[in-house]
Design a protein around this motif. Structure first.
Motif, PDB file in Angstrom:
ATOM      1  N   LYS A   4       1.795   5.224  -2.399  1.00 52.13           N
ATOM      2  CA  LYS A   4       1.547   6.108  -3.534  1.00 52.13           C
ATOM      3  C   LYS A   4       2.877   6.630  -4.067  1.00 52.13           C
ATOM      4  O   LYS A   4       3.819   6.833  -3.313  1.00 52.13           O
ATOM      5  CB  LYS A   4       0.730   7.318  -3.107  1.00 52.13           C
ATOM      6  CG  LYS A   4      -0.645   7.013  -2.614  1.00 52.13           C
ATOM      7  CD  LYS A   4      -1.319   8.293  -2.178  1.00 52.13           C
ATOM      8  CE  LYS A   4      -2.634   7.985  -1.502  1.00 52.13           C
ATOM      9  NZ  LYS A   4      -3.271   9.190  -0.991  1.00 52.13           N
ATOM     10  N   VAL A  24       0.852  -1.173   0.000  1.00 53.62           N
ATOM     11  CA  VAL A  24       0.000   0.000   0.000  1.00 53.62           C
ATOM     12  C   VAL A  24       0.893   1.229   0.000  1.00 53.62           C
ATOM     13  O   VAL A  24       1.816   1.341   0.793  1.00 53.62           O
ATOM     14  CB  VAL A  24      -0.916   0.010   1.238  1.00 53.62           C
ATOM     15  CG1 VAL A  24      -1.753   1.265   1.277  1.00 53.62           C
ATOM     16  CG2 VAL A  24      -1.802  -1.225   1.240  1.00 53.62           C
ATOM     17  N   GLU A  31      -0.548   3.923  -7.377  1.00 52.39           N
ATOM     18  CA  GLU A  31      -1.009   3.693  -6.014  1.00 52.39           C
ATOM     19  C   GLU A  31      -1.573   2.287  -5.877  1.00 52.39           C
ATOM     20  O   GLU A  31      -1.878   1.631  -6.865  1.00 52.39           O
ATOM     21  CB  GLU A  31      -2.036   4.733  -5.580  1.00 52.39           C
ATOM     22  CG  GLU A  31      -3.323   4.732  -6.357  1.00 52.39           C
ATOM     23  CD  GLU A  31      -4.266   5.834  -5.906  1.00 52.39           C
ATOM     24  OE1 GLU A  31      -4.330   6.121  -4.707  1.00 52.39           O
ATOM     25  OE2 GLU A  31      -4.944   6.403  -6.774  1.00 52.39           O
ATOM     26  N   ASP A  32      -1.673   1.867  -4.644  1.00 54.63           N
ATOM     27  CA  ASP A  32      -2.226   0.559  -4.277  1.00 54.63           C
ATOM     28  C   ASP A  32      -1.579  -0.573  -5.082  1.00 54.63           C
ATOM     29  O   ASP A  32      -0.375  -0.683  -5.110  1.00 54.63           O
ATOM     30  CB  ASP A  32      -3.748   0.570  -4.402  1.00 54.63           C
ATOM     31  CG  ASP A  32      -4.384   1.614  -3.476  1.00 54.63           C
ATOM     32  OD1 ASP A  32      -3.819   1.849  -2.386  1.00 54.63           O
ATOM     33  OD2 ASP A  32      -5.407   2.199  -3.855  1.00 54.63           O
ATOM     34  N   GLU A  33      -2.379  -1.386  -5.771  1.00 54.86           N
ATOM     35  CA  GLU A  33      -1.853  -2.567  -6.460  1.00 54.86           C
ATOM     36  C   GLU A  33      -0.939  -2.204  -7.635  1.00 54.86           C
ATOM     37  O   GLU A  33      -0.087  -2.993  -8.040  1.00 54.86           O
ATOM     38  CB  GLU A  33      -2.993  -3.463  -6.971  1.00 54.86           C
ATOM     39  CG  GLU A  33      -3.864  -4.036  -5.886  1.00 54.86           C
ATOM     40  CD  GLU A  33      -4.934  -3.048  -5.411  1.00 54.86           C
ATOM     41  OE1 GLU A  33      -5.426  -2.235  -6.222  1.00 54.86           O
ATOM     42  OE2 GLU A  33      -5.254  -3.077  -4.217  1.00 54.86           O
TER      43      GLU A  33
END
Length: 83
Positions: A4, A2, A54-56
């Motif tokens: 960015k 997780v 971001e994220d995945e």
């Protein structure tokens, strides 16, 4: 993972955010290969409207941001009417 990836581009020659600068996001892969992930433009604050990744989409690895500084200054010069 997780997190960015973001950027903020400042035009220190003119003392303002670098609005409209093109940025390419690349992921560096094995054996020197590169994978183009996206191309974005900075907004009036010199940032992108959303995180670059971001994220995945943000995986552990090495990334390269390519800033089109020459294009930005050419455009800036054209839009400032020589001032």
């Amino acid at each position: 993972m997780v997190g960015k990836l973001t950027t903020h581009v400042l035009d220190i020659a003119h003392g303002l955010p670098a609005e409209g600068m093109k940025i390419e996001v690349w992921r560096l892969e094995e054996k020197g290969a590169k994978k183009h992930l996206k191309t974005v433009l900075t907004n009036t604050d010199g940032r992108t409207d959303s995180p670059l990744l971001e994220d995945e989409a943000l995986k552990r690895g090495v990334y390269e941001l390519v800033f089109f500084v020459g294009d930005y200054f050419s455009e800036f010069s054209e839009n400032s009417n020589g001032e």
